[in-house]
Write an enzyme that holds these catalytic residues in place. Structure first.
Site, PDB file in Angstrom:
ATOM      1  N   LYS A  77      42.384  35.145  32.484  1.00  0.00           N
ATOM      2  CA  LYS A  77      41.071  35.335  33.097  1.00  0.00           C
ATOM      3  C   LYS A  77      40.084  35.683  31.990  1.00  0.00           C
ATOM      4  O   LYS A  77      40.412  36.452  31.079  1.00  0.00           O
ATOM      5  CB  LYS A  77      41.155  36.460  34.131  1.00  0.00           C
ATOM      6  CG  LYS A  77      39.859  36.707  34.895  1.00  0.00           C
ATOM      7  CD  LYS A  77      40.035  37.796  35.939  1.00  0.00           C
ATOM      8  CE  LYS A  77      38.772  38.000  36.777  1.00  0.00           C
ATOM      9  NZ  LYS A  77      38.947  39.056  37.799  1.00  0.00           N
ATOM     10  N   SER A 152      37.565  37.752  42.407  1.00  0.00           N
ATOM     11  CA  SER A 152      36.887  37.130  41.296  1.00  0.00           C
ATOM     12  C   SER A 152      37.803  36.294  40.395  1.00  0.00           C
ATOM     13  O   SER A 152      37.305  35.491  39.616  1.00  0.00           O
ATOM     14  CB  SER A 152      36.223  38.212  40.448  1.00  0.00           C
ATOM     15  OG  SER A 152      37.200  39.100  39.914  1.00  0.00           O
ATOM     16  N   SER A 176      40.628  41.387  43.576  1.00  0.00           N
ATOM     17  CA  SER A 176      40.451  40.115  42.871  1.00  0.00           C
ATOM     18  C   SER A 176      41.711  39.437  42.364  1.00  0.00           C
ATOM     19  O   SER A 176      41.637  38.318  41.860  1.00  0.00           O
ATOM     20  CB  SER A 176      39.482  40.294  41.715  1.00  0.00           C
ATOM     21  OG  SER A 176      38.179  40.350  42.220  1.00  0.00           O
TER      22      SER A 176
END
Ligand code: GLN
Length: 505
Positions: A77, A152, A176
């Site tokens: 990420k 997210s 997330s």
């Protein structure tokens, strides 16, 4: 060539160890799939860096000095800083930023042998539930490209679901890892707060942010988590001084013996989430879509068939989790994001007058709408005269929510429920309505506020034939039990976690 991209972490690690395939072959296969950046899942790819790492892994495999996950690809990420790839946290303000060091989680996974495929799209500074807040465009859900992948960590979930990588890192501040995993039909776990180092994770809300792995199975997540965790007390003041564990050790324990007392696993279901009668869930989930509710009820029943006992529990204050979270998270974000001032990192406005003007222009240009909204909300709840009414009050209720969980864990071993009230929604559907996004976090926020380990595993399909995730929450440091439960579910019902988007090649 074999369909290497359909294999998971454990399978690839075994093939690599037995020299049935080389790390370079595996990396090349996945790099080929990244061409054209399907689903807009990646923000940075650098095949030279990836192949260099793969060659180094092959050398270690040949020399007999390989790590446990040597040569297995992963992607990170974009909230984790990396020295070999650009790090933006999904924000224009960090366009082109290159860190001088790797985040601890990235370093540890590399030390375990993993080869990095690049950086994954996410909501700006991890703020969001749909990945539509990324400054670099939304990510699409591989199950239906008209839908959001969740957020997210939307790029992470989409990339794993689309077989662009067998594994990804994610971060979970209020859901997330769990929510995008649920929306994309994969498995993800957020460990106990402090288990995985936050060093080198671009900070959103420091008292909540936690790193964790996302993959297709609980077995794979256990391998990844074992490599990611461990004390980092010199670099992260909130790092727990607790050694990492072999999180795979209990995977094969039957649920009839998976309880803390060595007896049947007791699964608590909060009655405000799902009403239960005579051990079987009967009522409605608060605000849950009917198909999500049915899929969760069905999954709970399957746990019972595997030997677990399902009981109702009370979590009295979890209904307050949304306002509490959005006060605490925004307050911390407004402080954390003050570092992006055009001086130290990334973007600086091209033209400005004095220093204040430079700050204002840089931040106005660099931050997106949601980030600005949260900085303003955070500054407001921390300001003189409002601090007691909002921030302090939120901290008190946060403690009450954590206490509720401790009372519940006196009666059960794990807590189960939905991850999200619905399946993935359509791109654009909630894009102009921040509150609608916040409300969808109702089931993930309580465990985040309490700092508890929690995970999502796919349990079937719901509205629009989109994946449904079941949430499992454990007591502090009880990750191995969560993974045990998830793995037992997955070996009994492999069709749930091996299901893949219809058109996927
Ligand atoms: N959806 C939540 C938010 O927007 C959670 C985000 C996260 O866990 N990073 O803040």
């Amino acid at each position: 060539m074999r369909d290497l991209h359909h294999l998971g972490v454990a399978e690839l690690a075994a093939l690599l160890k037995n020299k049935e395939v080389s790390a370079v072959e595996v990396a090349t296969r996945f790099l080929a799939r990244l061409g054209g950046n399907p689903h807009n899942a990646f923000l940075d790819i650098n095949s030279e860096v990836t192949l260099d790492q793969a060659r180094a892994s092959d050398a270690k495999l040949a020399a007999g000095t390989a790590g446990p996950l040597e040569g297995v690809p992963i992607a990170h990420k974009d909230v984790f800083v990396t020295k070999d790839f650009v790090t933006t946290a999904g924000s224009k303000i960090l366009t082109g930023y290159r860190s001088p060091f790797d985040a601890t989680a990235v370093r540890k996974l590399r030390e375990a042998g993993m080869v990095s495929l690049g950086k994954l799209n996410c909501d700006e500074f991890a703020m969001g539930s749909s990945n539509e807040n990324s400054a670099f465009g939304a990510v699409s859900n591989p199950w239906q490209t008209s839908h959001v992948p969740g957020g997210s960590s939307g790029g992470s979930a989409a990339a794993v679901a689309a077989r662009l990588t067998p594994a990804a890192t994610g971060t979970d501040t209020g859901g997330s890892i769990r929510q995008p995993a649920a929306f994309c039909g994969i498995t993800g776990i957020k460990p106990t707060y402090g288990r995985a180092s936050r060093y080198g994770m671009v900070a959103f809300a420091s008292s909540l942010d936690q790193a964790g792995p996302m993959a297709r199975s609980a077995e794979d997540c256990a391998l990844l988590l074992s490599a990611m965790c461990g004390p980092d007390v010199d670099r992260d003041s909130t790092s727990l001084d607790v050694a990492s564990e072999d999180f795979s050790r209990d995977l094969s324990r039957p649920l009839a013996r998976a309880g803390k007392d060595g007896g049947a696993l007791k699964v608590g279901v909060p009655s405000s989430w799902l009403a239960i009668e005579q051990g079987l869930p009967a009522g409605d989930v608060d605000g849950c879509s009917p198909k999500v509710r049915d899929a969760i009820k069905d999954a709970l029943h399957r746990l019972e068939v595997e030997g677990a006992e399902v009981i109702p529990i009370e979590l009295r204050n979890t209904g307050l989790a949304i306002p509490v979270y959005y006060i605490v998270a925004c307050a911390e974000a407004s402080s954390n994001l003050s570092r992006f001032d055009g001086v130290k990192f990334g973007h600086r406005a091209a033209q400005y007058g004095d220093l204040l003007d430079m700050y204002q222009k840089t931040r106005s240009e660099g931050f997106g709408a949601e980030v600005k909204r949260r900085i303003m909300t955070g500054a407001y709840v921390l300001s003189h005269g409002y601090y007691d009414a909002y921030y302090l009050q939120a901290q008190k209720i946060r403690r009450m929510i954590a206490d509720d969980f401790q009372r519940a864990f006196a009666a059960c071993d794990v807590i189960a429920g939905p991850v999200a009230p619905t399946t993935a929604w359509k791109l654009g559907e909630k894009a102009d309505d921040p509150v609608a996004n916040y409300l969808a976090d109702i089931f993930t926020l309580p465990a985040s506020l309490a700092g508890l380990p929690c995970m999502s595993l796919p349990v079937g399909l719901g509205e629009g034939n989109m994946p449904v995730g079941m949430q499992l929450i454990g007591n502090y440091l009880d990750e191995a039990r969560l993974l045990n439960v998830a793995h037992q579910f997955q070996i009994a019902h492999p069709e749930c976690h091996t299901a893949k988007p219809e058109k996927l090649a």
